[in-house]
Design a protein around this motif. Structure first.
Motif, mmCIF file in Angstrom:
data_model
loop_
_atom_site.group_PDB
_atom_site.id
_atom_site.type_symbol
_atom_site.label_atom_id
_atom_site.label_comp_id
_atom_site.label_asym_id
_atom_site.label_seq_id
_atom_site.Cartn_x
_atom_site.Cartn_y
_atom_site.Cartn_z
ATOM 1 N N TYR A 2 0.803 -1.224 0.000
ATOM 2 C CA TYR A 2 0.000 0.000 0.000
ATOM 3 C C TYR A 2 0.835 1.274 0.000
ATOM 4 C CZ TYR A 2 0.803 -0.519 5.061
ATOM 5 O OH TYR A 2 1.379 -0.693 6.301
ATOM 6 N N GLY A 3 2.139 1.157 -0.093
ATOM 7 C CA GLY A 3 2.960 2.328 -0.335
ATOM 8 C C GLY A 3 3.649 2.889 0.885
ATOM 9 N N ILE A 4 4.858 3.415 0.650
ATOM 10 C CA ILE A 4 5.668 3.968 1.739
ATOM 11 C C ILE A 4 5.062 5.265 2.266
ATOM 12 C CG2 ILE A 4 7.938 4.914 2.293
ATOM 13 C CD1 ILE A 4 9.153 2.964 0.336
ATOM 14 N N ALA A 5 4.527 6.095 1.382
ATOM 15 C CA ALA A 5 3.947 7.368 1.812
ATOM 16 C C ALA A 5 2.805 7.137 2.797
ATOM 17 C CB ALA A 5 3.469 8.163 0.598
ATOM 18 N N ARG A 6 1.963 6.155 2.503
ATOM 19 C CA ARG A 6 0.849 5.858 3.411
ATOM 20 C C ARG A 6 1.362 5.336 4.747
ATOM 21 N NH1 ARG A 6 -3.935 1.366 2.313
ATOM 22 N NH2 ARG A 6 -4.899 1.514 4.381
ATOM 23 N N PHE A 7 2.442 4.550 4.708
ATOM 24 C CA PHE A 7 3.005 4.040 5.964
ATOM 25 C C PHE A 7 3.465 5.181 6.869
ATOM 26 C CE2 PHE A 7 7.070 3.270 8.125
ATOM 27 C CZ PHE A 7 6.653 2.398 9.110
ATOM 28 N N PHE A 8 4.221 6.126 6.303
ATOM 29 C CA PHE A 8 4.708 7.241 7.120
ATOM 30 C C PHE A 8 3.558 8.112 7.607
ATOM 31 C CE2 PHE A 8 8.881 6.338 5.199
ATOM 32 C CZ PHE A 8 9.678 6.432 6.322
ATOM 33 N N THR A 9 2.531 8.271 6.800
ATOM 34 C CA THR A 9 1.368 9.049 7.228
ATOM 35 C C THR A 9 0.688 8.399 8.432
ATOM 36 O OG1 THR A 9 0.977 9.860 4.981
ATOM 37 C CG2 THR A 9 -0.866 9.964 6.518
ATOM 38 N N GLU A 10 0.476 7.103 8.347
ATOM 39 C CA GLU A 10 -0.184 6.397 9.446
ATOM 40 C C GLU A 10 0.712 6.339 10.683
ATOM 41 O OE1 GLU A 10 -1.400 2.606 8.015
ATOM 42 O OE2 GLU A 10 -3.012 3.420 6.749
ATOM 43 N N TYR A 11 2.015 6.218 10.466
ATOM 44 C CA TYR A 11 2.924 6.171 11.622
ATOM 45 C C TYR A 11 2.874 7.473 12.414
ATOM 46 C CZ TYR A 11 7.180 5.943 14.410
ATOM 47 O OH TYR A 11 8.066 5.964 15.464
ATOM 48 N N PHE A 12 2.998 8.601 11.730
ATOM 49 C CA PHE A 12 3.031 9.874 12.457
ATOM 50 C C PHE A 12 1.644 10.283 12.945
ATOM 51 C CE2 PHE A 12 7.194 10.141 10.454
ATOM 52 C CZ PHE A 12 7.949 10.620 11.511
ATOM 53 N N ASN A 13 0.601 9.791 12.307
ATOM 54 C CA ASN A 13 -0.727 9.985 12.890
ATOM 55 C C ASN A 13 -0.843 9.250 14.222
ATOM 56 O OD1 ASN A 13 -1.829 11.676 10.953
ATOM 57 N ND2 ASN A 13 -2.639 9.993 9.708
ATOM 58 N N SER A 14 -0.305 8.049 14.289
ATOM 59 C CA SER A 14 -0.345 7.304 15.548
ATOM 60 C C SER A 14 0.501 7.981 16.620
ATOM 61 C CB SER A 14 0.136 5.867 15.322
ATOM 62 O OG SER A 14 1.522 5.825 15.018
ATOM 63 N N VAL A 15 1.618 8.615 16.216
ATOM 64 C CA VAL A 15 2.435 9.363 17.180
ATOM 65 C C VAL A 15 1.635 10.537 17.741
ATOM 66 C CG1 VAL A 15 4.486 10.812 17.454
ATOM 67 C CG2 VAL A 15 4.637 8.669 16.173
ATOM 68 N N CYS A 16 0.949 11.256 16.879
ATOM 69 C CA CYS A 16 0.140 12.392 17.338
ATOM 70 C C CYS A 16 -1.001 11.937 18.236
ATOM 71 C CB CYS A 16 -0.416 13.154 16.140
ATOM 72 S SG CYS A 16 0.832 13.996 15.140
ATOM 73 N N GLN A 17 -1.597 10.792 17.937
ATOM 74 C CA GLN A 17 -2.716 10.281 18.733
ATOM 75 C C GLN A 17 -2.261 9.582 20.005
ATOM 76 O OE1 GLN A 17 -4.716 7.764 15.941
ATOM 77 N NE2 GLN A 17 -5.320 9.461 14.605
ATOM 78 N N GLY A 18 -0.969 9.252 20.101
ATOM 79 C CA GLY A 18 -0.444 8.596 21.294
ATOM 80 C C GLY A 18 -0.650 7.098 21.332
ATOM 81 N N THR A 19 -1.024 6.491 20.214
ATOM 82 C CA THR A 19 -1.232 5.039 20.180
ATOM 83 C C THR A 19 0.009 4.285 19.706
ATOM 84 O OG1 THR A 19 -2.129 5.212 17.941
ATOM 85 C CG2 THR A 19 -3.697 5.328 19.764
ATOM 86 N N HIS A 20 1.067 5.006 19.360
ATOM 87 C CA HIS A 20 2.276 4.379 18.822
ATOM 88 C C HIS A 20 3.053 3.592 19.860
ATOM 89 C CE1 HIS A 20 3.567 7.982 20.810
ATOM 90 N NE2 HIS A 20 4.842 7.687 20.640
ATOM 91 N N ILE A 21 2.736 3.781 21.150
ATOM 92 C CA ILE A 21 3.503 3.122 22.213
ATOM 93 C C ILE A 21 2.882 1.793 22.646
ATOM 94 C CG2 ILE A 21 4.645 5.152 23.162
ATOM 95 C CD1 ILE A 21 1.320 3.875 24.532
#
Length: 326
Positions: free
Chosen positions: A41-60
């Motif tokens: 599904y693409g690298i751009a989408r991966f980075f978008t979802e990753y940093f969205n999770s960082v902003c939402q606090g679910t990345h941990i």
């Protein structure tokens, strides 16, 4: 919109202050580890979802402890996730032991160290046995201080021990002094007659520590306010004062006020939707089960005529018609 403070910072300072490089490194590592799945599904989408999770606090969630404690944002996100996941423990009035709270922490971080949980429990229990029961709110507020400010508290503990033994951590050596003597507090025998250390001197040392400390520390003005009503204090008393001070909790920003710890309207609404959906699904299944022929079965509420077995000469009903192709 970017704040004026952000525009005033050089790029490298902003990156360091926000720990952007830490997240970029983690994102690239995850990208390399899962490149086969991500390529679909693409690298751009991966980075978008990753940093969205960082902003939402679910990345941990379910990450290793070294990553959870890597940045102040990670620590605050973990505290918020722990509160939201297990808030019902306190809402139900359940009391748990230190080991049980540690098991809850390990559900979110499998390698979470027991030592941090023990230190948080000592703030609540003080001299009591470590297997005593604790309320969720008491443990959470104590755990917040111990976890978020862990490096700062280690330095404070060293300062406290110096003061307790009669040394002044802020001692300055006068170069012109032939003996090189330090300006310090009274001798140990005089200091040991009272419990703890002098609060005013302790606060002075903490202010100097906060000025030069590279890790997170509570605002010095709030620390001074938390200790304003005492003349002497122990290290454990200092930790208790921090954990109970509402201003320090607000400055950290991970948890609501103690009176609102049991309330989370957004999560309550989501849970209510899930409960209603589960009830509707269960009712629908029960209704279908009571209908004749449901799930392939037929109700036997009243006797039926015995079935007759067709003889071999009787014609078999044909369900499908096949006609030859012309």
């Amino acid at each position: 919109m970017l704040s004026p403070e952000r525009l005033a910072l050089p790029d490298y300072e902003y990156l360091a202050q926000r720990h952007v490089l830490t997240y970029m490194e983690d994102a690239v590592c995850q990208l390399l580890e899962n490149k086969e799945d991500i390529s679909q599904y693409g690298i751009a989408r991966f980075f978008t979802e990753y940093f969205n999770s960082v902003c939402q606090g679910t990345h941990i969630l379910f990450r290793e402890f070294s990553f959870i404690q890597a940045t102040p944002h990670n620590r605050a996100s973990f505290l918020r996730a722990f509160w939201r996941c297990f808030r019902t423990v306190g809402k139900n009035g359940d009391l748990l032991t230190m080991r049980e709270y540690h098991c809850l922490l390990q559900l979110l971080c499998p390698d979470f160290p027991l030592e941090l949980t023990q230190k948080a429990a000592r703030i609540v229990l003080m001299d009591d046995a470590m297997d005593c029961l604790m309320s969720f709110s008491d443990f959470l507020l104590a755990f917040q201080i111990q976890f978020y400010y862990s490096e700062f508290l280690e330095s404070v503990a060293a300062i406290y021990q110096d003061l307790l033994s009669g040394k002044n951590p802020n001692t300055v050596i006068v170069p012109t002094s032939s003996s090189g003597q330090h300006r310090q507090r009274p001798a140990l025998g005089e200091a040991s007659t009272l419990e703890g250390v002098e609060a005013s001197l302790f606060c002075q040392c903490l202010e100097n520590l906060c000025d030069r400390h590279k890790y997170s520390c509570p605002p010095p003005a709030l620390v001074k306010e938390a200790l304003s009503d005492v003349q002497r204090l122990t290290f454990c008393g200092f930790l208790v004062a921090l954990s109970k001070h509402n201003g320090i909790n607000q400055a950290l920003g991970a948890l609501p006020d103690k009176g609102d710890l049991m309330h989370d309207p957004a999560m309550d609404a989501e849970l209510e939707r899930l409960v209603v959906r589960s009830r509707l699904h269960r009712t629908s299944r029960q209704h279908r089960a009571e209908e004749p022929g449901a799930f392939g079965f037929q109700r036997r509420d009243k006797p039926e005529a015995p079935e007759t077995v067709p003889s071999a000469s009787a014609p078999t009903p044909c369900l499908y018609r096949w006609e030859p192709r012309e």
